[in-house]
Design a protein around this motif. Sequence first.
Motif, PDB file in Angstrom:
ATOM      1  N   VAL A 135      38.988 -60.265 -34.303  1.00  0.00           N
ATOM      2  CA  VAL A 135      39.335 -60.924 -35.562  1.00  0.00           C
ATOM      3  C   VAL A 135      40.381 -61.997 -35.293  1.00  0.00           C
ATOM      4  O   VAL A 135      41.462 -61.700 -34.770  1.00  0.00           O
ATOM      5  CB  VAL A 135      39.895 -59.923 -36.593  1.00  0.00           C
ATOM      6  CG1 VAL A 135      40.173 -60.623 -37.917  1.00  0.00           C
ATOM      7  CG2 VAL A 135      38.935 -58.760 -36.796  1.00  0.00           C
ATOM      8  N   GLU A 136      40.048 -63.235 -35.644  1.00  0.00           N
ATOM      9  CA  GLU A 136      40.985 -64.345 -35.484  1.00  0.00           C
ATOM     10  C   GLU A 136      41.446 -64.812 -36.860  1.00  0.00           C
ATOM     11  O   GLU A 136      40.630 -65.282 -37.659  1.00  0.00           O
ATOM     12  CB  GLU A 136      40.294 -65.500 -34.741  1.00  0.00           C
ATOM     13  CG  GLU A 136      41.217 -66.695 -34.538  1.00  0.00           C
ATOM     14  CD  GLU A 136      40.507 -67.872 -33.869  1.00  0.00           C
ATOM     15  OE1 GLU A 136      39.309 -67.764 -33.544  1.00  0.00           O
ATOM     16  OE2 GLU A 136      41.172 -68.906 -33.707  1.00  0.00           O
ATOM     17  N   GLY A 148      42.141 -67.482 -43.448  1.00  0.00           N
ATOM     18  CA  GLY A 148      40.722 -67.278 -43.262  1.00  0.00           C
ATOM     19  C   GLY A 148      40.556 -66.341 -42.078  1.00  0.00           C
ATOM     20  O   GLY A 148      41.410 -66.282 -41.190  1.00  0.00           O
ATOM     21  N   LEU A 149      39.469 -65.601 -42.045  1.00  0.00           N
ATOM     22  CA  LEU A 149      39.254 -64.628 -40.967  1.00  0.00           C
ATOM     23  C   LEU A 149      37.932 -64.924 -40.288  1.00  0.00           C
ATOM     24  O   LEU A 149      36.890 -65.026 -40.946  1.00  0.00           O
ATOM     25  CB  LEU A 149      39.273 -63.200 -41.532  1.00  0.00           C
ATOM     26  CG  LEU A 149      40.582 -62.804 -42.222  1.00  0.00           C
ATOM     27  CD1 LEU A 149      40.455 -61.423 -42.869  1.00  0.00           C
ATOM     28  CD2 LEU A 149      41.754 -62.832 -41.244  1.00  0.00           C
ATOM     29  N   ARG A 150      38.015 -65.055 -38.968  1.00  0.00           N
ATOM     30  CA  ARG A 150      36.829 -65.299 -38.147  1.00  0.00           C
ATOM     31  C   ARG A 150      36.574 -64.028 -37.343  1.00  0.00           C
ATOM     32  O   ARG A 150      37.392 -63.642 -36.497  1.00  0.00           O
ATOM     33  CB  ARG A 150      37.096 -66.508 -37.242  1.00  0.00           C
ATOM     34  CG  ARG A 150      35.913 -67.016 -36.476  1.00  0.00           C
ATOM     35  CD  ARG A 150      36.313 -68.248 -35.666  1.00  0.00           C
ATOM     36  NE  ARG A 150      35.332 -68.489 -34.642  1.00  0.00           N
ATOM     37  CZ  ARG A 150      34.330 -69.365 -34.725  1.00  0.00           C
ATOM     38  NH1 ARG A 150      34.215 -70.140 -35.772  1.00  0.00           N
ATOM     39  NH2 ARG A 150      33.466 -69.485 -33.742  1.00  0.00           N
ATOM     40  N   VAL A 151      35.468 -63.364 -37.644  1.00  0.00           N
ATOM     41  CA  VAL A 151      35.211 -62.034 -37.094  1.00  0.00           C
ATOM     42  C   VAL A 151      33.977 -62.096 -36.201  1.00  0.00           C
ATOM     43  O   VAL A 151      32.907 -62.552 -36.632  1.00  0.00           O
ATOM     44  CB  VAL A 151      34.967 -61.006 -38.222  1.00  0.00           C
ATOM     45  CG1 VAL A 151      34.805 -59.603 -37.638  1.00  0.00           C
ATOM     46  CG2 VAL A 151      36.113 -61.027 -39.234  1.00  0.00           C
ATOM     47  N   SER A 152      34.129 -61.613 -34.974  1.00  0.00           N
ATOM     48  CA  SER A 152      33.017 -61.588 -34.018  1.00  0.00           C
ATOM     49  C   SER A 152      32.730 -60.157 -33.592  1.00  0.00           C
ATOM     50  O   SER A 152      33.655 -59.358 -33.401  1.00  0.00           O
ATOM     51  CB  SER A 152      33.355 -62.426 -32.781  1.00  0.00           C
ATOM     52  OG  SER A 152      33.553 -63.776 -33.145  1.00  0.00           O
ATOM     53  N   GLY A 154      29.209 -57.937 -31.462  1.00  0.00           N
ATOM     54  CA  GLY A 154      27.808 -57.874 -31.059  1.00  0.00           C
ATOM     55  C   GLY A 154      27.172 -59.239 -30.850  1.00  0.00           C
ATOM     56  O   GLY A 154      25.972 -59.409 -31.082  1.00  0.00           O
ATOM     57  N   GLY A 155      27.966 -60.215 -30.445  1.00  0.00           N
ATOM     58  CA  GLY A 155      27.424 -61.546 -30.171  1.00  0.00           C
ATOM     59  C   GLY A 155      27.263 -62.419 -31.405  1.00  0.00           C
ATOM     60  O   GLY A 155      26.765 -63.542 -31.306  1.00  0.00           O
ATOM     61  N   ALA A 156      27.674 -61.935 -32.580  1.00  0.00           N
ATOM     62  CA  ALA A 156      27.561 -62.721 -33.811  1.00  0.00           C
ATOM     63  C   ALA A 156      28.960 -63.001 -34.365  1.00  0.00           C
ATOM     64  O   ALA A 156      29.912 -62.288 -34.074  1.00  0.00           O
ATOM     65  CB  ALA A 156      26.741 -61.963 -34.842  1.00  0.00           C
ATOM     66  N   THR A 157      29.058 -64.054 -35.149  1.00  0.00           N
ATOM     67  CA  THR A 157      30.351 -64.418 -35.730  1.00  0.00           C
ATOM     68  C   THR A 157      30.192 -64.737 -37.212  1.00  0.00           C
ATOM     69  O   THR A 157      29.263 -65.442 -37.618  1.00  0.00           O
ATOM     70  CB  THR A 157      30.959 -65.641 -35.005  1.00  0.00           C
ATOM     71  OG1 THR A 157      31.085 -65.336 -33.625  1.00  0.00           O
ATOM     72  CG2 THR A 157      32.340 -65.973 -35.552  1.00  0.00           C
ATOM     73  N   LEU A 158      31.130 -64.220 -37.982  1.00  0.00           N
ATOM     74  CA  LEU A 158      31.214 -64.484 -39.426  1.00  0.00           C
ATOM     75  C   LEU A 158      32.566 -65.136 -39.685  1.00  0.00           C
ATOM     76  O   LEU A 158      33.566 -64.761 -39.065  1.00  0.00           O
ATOM     77  CB  LEU A 158      31.101 -63.162 -40.181  1.00  0.00           C
ATOM     78  CG  LEU A 158      31.491 -63.106 -41.661  1.00  0.00           C
ATOM     79  CD1 LEU A 158      30.646 -62.024 -42.350  1.00  0.00           C
ATOM     80  CD2 LEU A 158      32.974 -62.765 -41.861  1.00  0.00           C
ATOM     81  N   ALA A 159      32.599 -66.087 -40.595  1.00  0.00           N
ATOM     82  CA  ALA A 159      33.881 -66.642 -41.040  1.00  0.00           C
ATOM     83  C   ALA A 159      34.011 -66.441 -42.541  1.00  0.00           C
ATOM     84  O   ALA A 159      33.061 -66.678 -43.294  1.00  0.00           O
ATOM     85  CB  ALA A 159      33.977 -68.121 -40.702  1.00  0.00           C
ATOM     86  N   TYR A 160      35.191 -66.012 -42.953  1.00  0.00           N
ATOM     87  CA  TYR A 160      35.500 -65.765 -44.364  1.00  0.00           C
ATOM     88  C   TYR A 160      36.703 -66.619 -44.727  1.00  0.00           C
ATOM     89  O   TYR A 160      37.730 -66.550 -44.060  1.00  0.00           O
ATOM     90  CB  TYR A 160      35.799 -64.274 -44.561  1.00  0.00           C
ATOM     91  CG  TYR A 160      36.407 -63.896 -45.885  1.00  0.00           C
ATOM     92  CD1 TYR A 160      35.854 -64.341 -47.093  1.00  0.00           C
ATOM     93  CD2 TYR A 160      37.540 -63.087 -45.959  1.00  0.00           C
ATOM     94  CE1 TYR A 160      36.423 -63.984 -48.313  1.00  0.00           C
ATOM     95  CE2 TYR A 160      38.101 -62.717 -47.176  1.00  0.00           C
ATOM     96  CZ  TYR A 160      37.538 -63.181 -48.347  1.00  0.00           C
ATOM     97  OH  TYR A 160      38.101 -62.826 -49.560  1.00  0.00           O
ATOM     98  N   THR A 161      36.563 -67.390 -45.787  1.00  0.00           N
ATOM     99  CA  THR A 161      37.651 -68.325 -46.123  1.00  0.00           C
ATOM    100  C   THR A 161      38.860 -67.637 -46.736  1.00  0.00           C
ATOM    101  O   THR A 161      39.952 -68.207 -46.715  1.00  0.00           O
ATOM    102  CB  THR A 161      37.175 -69.373 -47.146  1.00  0.00           C
ATOM    103  OG1 THR A 161      36.685 -68.697 -48.318  1.00  0.00           O
ATOM    104  CG2 THR A 161      36.096 -70.271 -46.559  1.00  0.00           C
ATOM    105  N   GLY A 162      38.690 -66.411 -47.323  1.00  0.00           N
ATOM    106  CA  GLY A 162      39.728 -65.973 -48.256  1.00  0.00           C
ATOM    107  C   GLY A 162      39.803 -67.009 -49.366  1.00  0.00           C
ATOM    108  O   GLY A 162      38.777 -67.597 -49.751  1.00  0.00           O
ATOM    109  N   ASP A 163      41.005 -67.260 -49.883  1.00  0.00           N
ATOM    110  CA  ASP A 163      41.187 -68.325 -50.879  1.00  0.00           C
ATOM    111  C   ASP A 163      41.871 -69.507 -50.206  1.00  0.00           C
ATOM    112  O   ASP A 163      42.875 -69.322 -49.509  1.00  0.00           O
ATOM    113  CB  ASP A 163      42.084 -67.850 -52.021  1.00  0.00           C
ATOM    114  CG  ASP A 163      41.396 -66.914 -52.989  1.00  0.00           C
ATOM    115  OD1 ASP A 163      40.195 -66.639 -52.800  1.00  0.00           O
ATOM    116  OD2 ASP A 163      42.079 -66.456 -53.933  1.00  0.00           O
ATOM    117  N   THR A 164      41.376 -70.699 -50.480  1.00  0.00           N
ATOM    118  CA  THR A 164      41.983 -71.881 -49.862  1.00  0.00           C
ATOM    119  C   THR A 164      41.555 -73.154 -50.563  1.00  0.00           C
ATOM    120  O   THR A 164      40.422 -73.245 -51.054  1.00  0.00           O
ATOM    121  CB  THR A 164      41.601 -71.973 -48.368  1.00  0.00           C
ATOM    122  OG1 THR A 164      42.205 -73.145 -47.797  1.00  0.00           O
ATOM    123  CG2 THR A 164      40.102 -72.050 -48.165  1.00  0.00           C
TER     124      THR A 164
END
Length: 252
Positions: A135-136, A148-152, A154-164
């Motif tokens: 988690v970055e 924002g949270l960048r979660v990796s 199993g070789g995949a990555t999701l990014a979540y903005t939170g509020d911004t």
Amino acid sequence: MRLTIVGCSGSYPGPESPASCYLLEEEDAAGRTWRVLLDLGNGGLGALHRYADPLAIDAVLLSHLHADHCLDLTGYYVLRKYHPLGPQPRIPVWGPAGTAGRMARAYDLPEDPGMREEFYFREWVGVERIGPFGVEPVPVNHPVPAYGLRVSAGGATLAYTGDTGPCASLDVLARDVDLFLAEASFRSGDDNPPDLHLTGTDCGEVAARAAARRLVLTHVPPWHDPQDALAEAVAAYAGPVELARPGTTYQI
Ligand SMILES: [Zn+2]
Ligand SMILES: [Zn+2]
């Protein structure tokens, strides 16, 4: 990695959804399934029971300390402390500086110990590893410290903005992700205050610039028609776009 939309209503719970709460699940090499929550806003805890055993959460990751992103940690504190199976082991809660005190005040607990016997509060500083998840945290543009949270996994990555509000760091957050979960609270053309939230157009433009492979719009407040956010994003981004809905699961 599996993403389940637990709650996606913007700024407060709506008739169709709790406020922000997202469940991520992934198995580690030993076959153990890890579960983390991205935000636990109002209403999220009740709905979570539909998708997972609430005792089987390994960590809670808070984007920021606005009520619609963190307040159901108060109920979760009760659930873990007083469950008939006995007090549950401490789990980590990541958040901005001051999370432990904020949550103690929210429940009207003395700040020492507050919820520190139930949760192990950690401040976002850099990349964290939680079981199979990396988690970055990426600082974003909101009136309070927010990430924002960048979660990796199993070789995949999701990014979540939170509020911004719009900011350059969103392009870093969303770069080449498999799924970009982006808040679309505002409508283009309204007299929107600066440095607070994104429009559907903003989300689409970031997704296009960052080459995100899929865009899921979330955090639309109940007073807006989510179709407006969808139409804006579709006009700005050629990839697949959809609206987050409670109970939808994505295999990423
Ligand atoms: Zn919010
Ligand atoms: Zn907020």
